[in-house]
Design a protein around this motif. Structure first.
Motif, short mmCIF file in Angstrom:
data_model
loop_
_atom_site.label_atom_id
_atom_site.label_comp_id
_atom_site.label_asym_id
_atom_site.label_seq_id
_atom_site.Cartn_x
_atom_site.Cartn_y
_atom_site.Cartn_z
N ASP A 24 0.85 -1.20 0.00
CA ASP A 24 0.00 0.00 0.00
C ASP A 24 0.88 1.24 0.00
OD1 ASP A 24 -2.55 -1.30 0.22
OD2 ASP A 24 -2.11 -1.68 2.33
N TYR A 25 0.48 2.25 -0.76
CA TYR A 25 1.26 3.48 -0.83
C TYR A 25 0.35 4.70 -0.90
CZ TYR A 25 0.20 3.58 -5.84
OH TYR A 25 -0.45 3.62 -7.05
N ALA A 26 0.93 5.85 -0.62
CA ALA A 26 0.30 7.14 -0.85
C ALA A 26 1.27 7.92 -1.73
CB ALA A 26 0.06 7.88 0.46
N THR A 33 4.95 7.39 -0.46
CA THR A 33 5.05 6.90 0.91
C THR A 33 4.57 5.45 0.96
OG1 THR A 33 4.64 9.11 1.78
CG2 THR A 33 4.32 7.27 3.30
N ILE A 34 5.44 4.58 1.43
CA ILE A 34 5.08 3.17 1.62
C ILE A 34 4.36 3.07 2.96
CG2 ILE A 34 5.93 0.82 1.91
CD1 ILE A 34 8.38 1.67 0.21
N LEU A 35 3.13 2.58 2.93
CA LEU A 35 2.32 2.49 4.14
C LEU A 35 2.36 1.12 4.78
CD1 LEU A 35 -0.77 4.45 2.79
CD2 LEU A 35 1.10 5.34 4.21
N HIS A 36 2.28 0.07 3.95
CA HIS A 36 2.20 -1.30 4.49
C HIS A 36 2.52 -2.29 3.38
CE1 HIS A 36 0.74 -4.63 6.93
NE2 HIS A 36 -0.01 -5.01 5.92
N THR A 37 3.22 -3.33 3.75
CA THR A 37 3.48 -4.43 2.82
C THR A 37 2.78 -5.66 3.36
OG1 THR A 37 5.65 -3.49 2.33
CG2 THR A 37 5.28 -5.77 1.67
N ASP A 38 1.99 -6.32 2.52
CA ASP A 38 1.24 -7.51 2.96
C ASP A 38 1.60 -8.69 2.06
OD1 ASP A 38 -0.78 -9.51 3.42
OD2 ASP A 38 -1.97 -7.94 4.37
N SER A 69 8.92 5.82 4.18
CA SER A 69 8.36 4.54 4.58
C SER A 69 7.76 4.62 5.98
CB SER A 69 9.43 3.44 4.56
OG SER A 69 8.86 2.22 5.03
N HIS A 70 6.53 4.13 6.09
CA HIS A 70 5.86 3.96 7.38
C HIS A 70 5.64 2.47 7.64
CE1 HIS A 70 5.27 8.19 8.03
NE2 HIS A 70 4.74 8.31 6.83
#
Length: 83
Positions: A24-26, A33-38, A69-70
């Protein structure tokens, strides 16, 4: 590995053995911005998460965007692989 940009969901996706993993990114005019990797357990240890983060880094670089990155996985990957 074929990674596609699902802009409707704001995520990069790939499918391996009929299982989908994503990042997921914004994105703004200045940053990605990297929000989450699943990565589902069925794909763990196969480099899928790394490929997704590498792809996000490549996209940011190609588009001249600052990379943020978050996501703890992405942050650790970038510290290890980006000098």
């Amino acid at each position: 590995m074929n990674i596609r940009d699902n802009r409707a969901e704001n995520r990069f996706e790939t499918e391996v053995d009929q299982v989908t993993a994503w990042l997921d990114y914004a994105k703004s005019s200045e940053s990605l911005t990297i929000l989450h990797t699943d990565v589902p357990e069925a794909l763990a240890g196969r480099g899928v998460g790394s490929a997704l983060v590498r792809h996000a880094c490549d996209v940011a670089r190609a588009e001249g965007l600052k990379l943020v990155s978050h996501c703890s996985f992405a942050t650790a990957w970038m510290k290890k692989n980006m000098k």
